[in-house]
Enzyme design. Structure first.
Site, short mmCIF file in Angstrom:
data_model
loop_
_atom_site.label_atom_id
_atom_site.label_comp_id
_atom_site.label_asym_id
_atom_site.label_seq_id
_atom_site.Cartn_x
_atom_site.Cartn_y
_atom_site.Cartn_z
N CYS A 44 0.82 -1.22 0.00
CA CYS A 44 0.00 0.00 0.00
C CYS A 44 0.84 1.26 0.00
CB CYS A 44 -0.95 0.00 1.19
SG CYS A 44 -0.08 -0.05 2.77
N ASP A 62 2.59 2.56 2.44
CA ASP A 62 2.66 3.28 3.71
C ASP A 62 4.06 3.16 4.31
OD1 ASP A 62 0.11 4.01 3.36
OD2 ASP A 62 -0.74 2.66 4.84
N CYS A 105 -2.67 4.49 6.98
CA CYS A 105 -4.10 4.40 7.27
C CYS A 105 -4.34 4.52 8.78
CB CYS A 105 -4.66 3.09 6.74
SG CYS A 105 -4.04 1.66 7.65
N CYS A 109 -1.08 -3.92 8.73
CA CYS A 109 -0.67 -2.55 9.06
C CYS A 109 0.16 -2.50 10.33
CB CYS A 109 -1.89 -1.65 9.21
SG CYS A 109 -3.04 -1.77 7.84
FE1 FES Z 1 -1.28 0.42 4.41
FE2 FES Z 1 -2.75 0.16 6.59
S1 FES Z 1 -3.41 0.06 4.53
S2 FES Z 1 -0.60 0.27 6.44
#
Ligand code: FES
Length: 125
Positions: free
Chosen positions: A34, A36, A59, A103
C-alpha cells in the site's frame, strides 16, 4: 470486525508523534503493498528506551499500530523491546480487522530496525 474504540482513540489522538532531535537510533518500516511508511526514533540510555516517537504516512490502523508500538516499547530494555511482535501490537490494540493486520507489521519492523541502528551507532555500547 470494525475498528474498536482503542484503535479509534489512538488514531484520533496518537501518543508519541514526532521527531526526537537527539535520538540515537532510527528505524523505518513500510508496506510495499500500500506504500505506507513509518519512521521510529528512539533515545536509549543505560540499555533502556527512555523515549520513542514516530512519524507515519498510513491508514488509521497504521497510525494506531505505530503509536501502540511506541507505548509498548517505552521504558523497556532493548532485549525486551526486540521481542515485541506484530501480534503483541494487535493484542494491545484489542484486535484489528483481519484485512488490517498487515498494518501492524511495520511497527514491529521499524522498532527492530531502530534498535539495530542504535547498536550500529553505538558499537561500544
Ligand atoms: Fe497500508 Fe494500513 S493500509 S498500512
Amino acid at each position: 470486525m470494525w475498528y474498536n474504540m482503542k484503535v479509534m482513540e489512538l488514531f484520533l489522538d496518537p501518543e508519541n508523534v514526532g521527531v526526537i532531535e537527539n535520538s540515537n537510533g532510527i528505524g523505518e518500516g513500510g508496506d510495499p503493498h500500500c506504500g505506507d511508511h513509518l519512521k521510529l526514533y528512539i533515545k536509549v540510555e543505560d540499555n533502556i528506551i527512555k523515549d520513542i516517537s514516530f512519524q507515519v504516512i498510513g491508514c488509521c490502523a497504521a497510525i494506531a499500530s505505530s503509536s501502540m508500538t511506541t507505548i509498548l516499547a517505552k521504558g523497556k530494555t532493548l532485549d525486551e523491546a526486540l521481542k515485541i511482535k506484530e501480534n503483541d501490537i494487535v493484542d494491545a490494540l484489542g484486535g484489528l480487522p483481519e484485512e488490517k493486520i498487515h498494518c501492524s507489521v511495520m511497527g514491529a519492523a521499524a522498532l527492530k530496525n531502530a534498535i539495530l541502528n542504535y547498536y550500529e551507532n553505538n558499537s561500544d555500547a
